[in-house]
Scaffold this active site. Structure first.
Site, PDB file in Angstrom:
ATOM      1  N   LYS A  11       0.792  -1.280   0.093  1.00  0.00           N
ATOM      2  CA  LYS A  11      -0.010   0.006  -0.058  1.00  0.00           C
ATOM      3  C   LYS A  11       0.839   1.511  -0.183  1.00  0.00           C
ATOM      4  CE  LYS A  11       0.776   1.496   4.447  1.00  0.00           C
ATOM      5  NZ  LYS A  11       1.874   2.618   4.607  1.00  0.00           N
ATOM      6  N   ASP A 141      -2.804  -1.589   9.863  1.00  0.00           N
ATOM      7  CA  ASP A 141      -2.877  -1.355   8.269  1.00  0.00           C
ATOM      8  C   ASP A 141      -3.504  -2.776   7.842  1.00  0.00           C
ATOM      9  OD1 ASP A 141      -1.575   0.930   8.199  1.00  0.00           O
ATOM     10  OD2 ASP A 141       0.383  -0.067   7.710  1.00  0.00           O
TER      11      ASP A 141
END
Ligand code: ATP
Length: 298
Positions: A11, A141
């Site tokens: 990401k 996350d």
């Protein structure tokens, strides 16, 4: 069924607004994540104990990845087994292309992929909301890593909502040999910004995503951790300048760094920028596009 596999996407934080540190030690965040096509791969087979084998691309520091016991994929598997009260274990092979401690949440992506892979291997059919609950326990996350695509993160980043992202975004990703510890970067942020209030709003990035125009997104990118990262790693400031002088629309530290990412117009432009960076000595300049999907077990 013998082997089940899934890809685990890195990401990038298109927006990372960092607020004050909370009583629980986490920072309040307002972030926009985008999953990109730089993938680790997780494969699982039934086994009588936990066993994790890590294989790495040449630019990934294998020695920084914990063995079976400390590895986040083992924790993910153990949490899933515990949720269902089953005794299963697994033999996991993790092929890592995402740099370790690079600010790309590679470990989180591996954990999310492991949840979906073992869920399929063990035939559990765990509902998504329960997988998300496990993901929250694994790390801030990990919930986004389960969903993939583009998402807005609140709280410590774990409260995720999908964001409509019709664009196709091209990035050059430049990993670094030496990782940075995320807690150390946040501690440095606290030293540099002792009076942080509410995290900066992500409105600009959200509006830019709607336009599908990389020049708009380039203008809107925002990372509050970039300043502390530059302070800890001054060489990265030069790298960002270099990438922009090679034509990138905008260079930025990814999350808590030290990986630097460069937004480009399109694939051809990303190729040109990556070639330019390689020519100046940054041998590893990878190309990735987003948004990329979350893990799907196959
Ligand atoms: P974040 O931005 O979420 O902090 P990061 O990209 O900076 O992530 P990761 O690569 O996810 O960092 O790893 C952070 C730490 O987690 C590593 O230093 C490593 O010791 C540990 N770790 C445990 N399991 C893994 C794994 N499967 N892959 C990578 N690191 C792992």
């Amino acid at each position: 069924m013998s082997v089940v596999r899934a890809r685990a996407a890195a990401k990038i934080n298109l927006h990372l607004g960092v607020g004050a540190v909370r009583e629980d030690g986490y920072h309040e965040l307002c972030t926009v994540y985008q999953a990109v096509s730089l993938f680790d791969r997780v494969a699982a087979e039934p086994w009588s104990t936990w066993r994790v084998e890590t294989r790495t691309e040449p630019y990934v520091d294998r020695s920084a990845v914990p063995m079976t016991n400390g590895n986040i994929v083992t924790r993910a598997g153990a949490l899933l087994a515990e949720l269902h009260g089953v005794e299963q274990r697994g033999d996991l092979v993790v092929d890592k292309a995402i740099p370790v401690a690079g600010g790309l949440a590679g470990g989180s992506a591996d954990a999310a992929a492991t949840l979906v892979v073992l869920d399929k291997l063990w035939g559990l059919r765990t509902p998504l909301d329960q997988l998300i609950e496990l993901a929250v326990q694994l790390g801030s996350d990990v919930p986004f890593a389960l969903l993939g695509g583009t998402g807005h993160g609140a709280g410590r980043g774990e409260i995720v909502e999908a964001v409509l992202d019709p664009g196709e975004w091209w990035w050059v990703v430049v990993p670094q040999r030496q990782g940075l510890s995320t807690p150390a970067v946040y501690r440095h942020f606290d030293d540099m910004v002792p009076d942080a209030g509410a995290p900066a709003s992500s409105d600009k990035v959200m509006a830019a995503l709607d336009t599908g125009d990389p020049r708009e997104l380039a203008r809107a990118l925002h990372n509050d951790l970039q300043r502390p990262v530059f302070d800890l790693r001054p060489d990265l400031r030069n790298l960002i300048t270099l990438g922009e002088s090679e034509g990138a629309l905008r260079g930025m530290v990814s999350g808590s760094g030290p990986t630097c990412v460069f937004l480009c117009e399109d694939e051809l432009h990303a190729d040109t920028v990556a070639d330019g960076l390689r020519y100046t000595g940054h041998v590893t300049a990878l190309i990735a596009t987003g948004p990329a999907p979350g893990p799907v077990a196959e």
